[in-house]
Design a protein around this motif. Structure first.
Motif, PDB file in Angstrom:
ATOM      1  N   UNK A 143       0.931  -1.012   0.046  1.00 25.22           N
ATOM      2  CA  UNK A 143      -0.195   0.018   0.139  1.00 25.22           C
ATOM      3  C   UNK A 143       0.776   1.147   0.037  1.00 25.22           C
ATOM      4  N   UNK A 144       0.456   2.346   0.742  1.00 22.55           N
ATOM      5  CA  UNK A 144       1.306   3.582   0.608  1.00 22.55           C
ATOM      6  C   UNK A 144       1.120   4.227   1.971  1.00 22.55           C
ATOM      7  N   UNK A 145       2.068   4.882   2.574  1.00 20.05           N
ATOM      8  CA  UNK A 145       2.123   5.734   3.628  1.00 20.05           C
ATOM      9  C   UNK A 145       2.150   7.098   3.540  1.00 20.05           C
ATOM     10  N   UNK A 146       1.051   7.788   4.080  1.00 21.28           N
ATOM     11  CA  UNK A 146       1.079   9.621   4.102  1.00 21.28           C
ATOM     12  C   UNK A 146       1.006   9.721   5.378  1.00 21.28           C
ATOM     13  N   UNK A 147       1.695  10.889   5.616  1.00 22.51           N
ATOM     14  CA  UNK A 147       1.986  11.315   7.011  1.00 22.51           C
ATOM     15  C   UNK A 147       1.353  12.786   6.966  1.00 22.51           C
ATOM     16  N   UNK A 148       0.827  13.288   8.156  1.00 24.58           N
ATOM     17  CA  UNK A 148       0.747  14.615   8.446  1.00 24.58           C
ATOM     18  C   UNK A 148       1.355  15.103   9.681  1.00 24.58           C
ATOM     19  N   UNK A 149       2.403  15.829   9.668  1.00 28.19           N
ATOM     20  CA  UNK A 149       3.252  16.086  10.591  1.00 28.19           C
ATOM     21  C   UNK A 149       3.048  17.320  11.188  1.00 28.19           C
ATOM     22  N   UNK A 150       2.929  17.608  12.405  1.00 34.02           N
ATOM     23  CA  UNK A 150       2.802  18.764  13.066  1.00 34.02           C
ATOM     24  C   UNK A 150       4.027  19.266  13.614  1.00 34.02           C
ATOM     25  N   UNK A 151       4.494  20.423  13.515  1.00 31.51           N
ATOM     26  CA  UNK A 151       5.891  21.118  14.066  1.00 31.51           C
ATOM     27  C   UNK A 151       5.341  22.264  14.744  1.00 31.51           C
ATOM     28  N   UNK A 152       5.799  22.317  15.913  1.00 34.68           N
ATOM     29  CA  UNK A 152       5.619  23.438  16.704  1.00 34.68           C
ATOM     30  C   UNK A 152       6.878  23.797  17.716  1.00 34.68           C
ATOM     31  N   UNK A 153       7.360  25.056  17.852  1.00 38.52           N
ATOM     32  CA  UNK A 153       8.554  25.303  18.364  1.00 38.52           C
ATOM     33  C   UNK A 153       9.768  24.627  17.674  1.00 38.52           C
ATOM     34  N   UNK A 154       9.680  24.555  16.295  1.00 46.11           N
ATOM     35  CA  UNK A 154      10.701  23.987  15.566  1.00 46.11           C
ATOM     36  C   UNK A 154      10.956  22.477  15.840  1.00 46.11           C
TER      37      UNK A 154
END
Length: 183
Positions: free
Chosen positions: A103-114
């Motif tokens: 299948x496939x992997x797709x991510x949503x990444x949250x960055x806060x404070x670097x």
């Protein structure tokens, strides 16, 4: 084309996208820095993402999507995951969907404070009950490892190598988006 050839071609293209991001992050600034060195300007990156220590570069195997050996791309992914004095730009970044055999992997990444503060898998292998079970076990572990490492250079989950590889490549794409946004 048969399905295997198509999947392999997609994996190669996804790997090239990661390498292209690495080029934009590291080689291009060095080239422009070399050209501008006579004017007293120099841009470039060295060190680790967001101030994390250098232990992340050696924390686990990395590879391009679909690559048959880890050594062929370890240097590209290691250098891309230790992005330098440049910190990540705060925001939420959705990676490209990185395919693998299941299948496939797709991510949503949250960055806060670097720093990476949250990772959500918005696509992952779940077409069969076996791939659902592997993903249910592997994805949370990979998320924890990535947040701890602040890097895509994470230790893979045993028994989920394909998913781990796609996860690391997808994560690196989101990290590259964040680093590019910071420039």
């Amino acid at each position: 084309m048969n399905a295997t050839t198509t999947k392999t071609l997609i994996a190669v293209i996804a790997g090239l996208a990661v390498i292209g991001d690495a080029f934009l992050l590291f080689v291009k600034p060095q080239l422009s820095g070399a050209n501008g060195a006579s004017a007293g300007t120099r841009s470039g990156a060295s060190g680790a993402i967001g101030g994390s220590s250098s232990d992340t570069a050696a924390s686990g195997p990395t590879s391009s999507a679909g690559a048959s050996t880890d050594s062929s791309s370890a240097s590209a992914d290691s250098s891309a995951s230790s992005a330098g004095s440049t910190t990540m730009q705060d925001g939420t970044y959705t990676s490209v969907a990185t395919p693998n055999e299941y299948g496939e992997v797709q991510l949503q990444v949250t960055v806060a404070g670097g720093r990476i503060t949250d990772i959500a898998a918005i696509a992952y292998p779940n077409h069969t009950s076996r791939s659902q079970g592997i993903s249910a076990q592997a994805i949370p572990q990979l998320i924890d490892r990535a947040i701890s490492a602040q890097s895509s250079g994470i230790q893979y989950v045993s028994g989920a190598t394909e998913t781990s590889t796609a996860f690391a490549n997808s994560l690196q794409d989101a990290i590259n988006q964040s680093l590019n946004a910071a420039k």
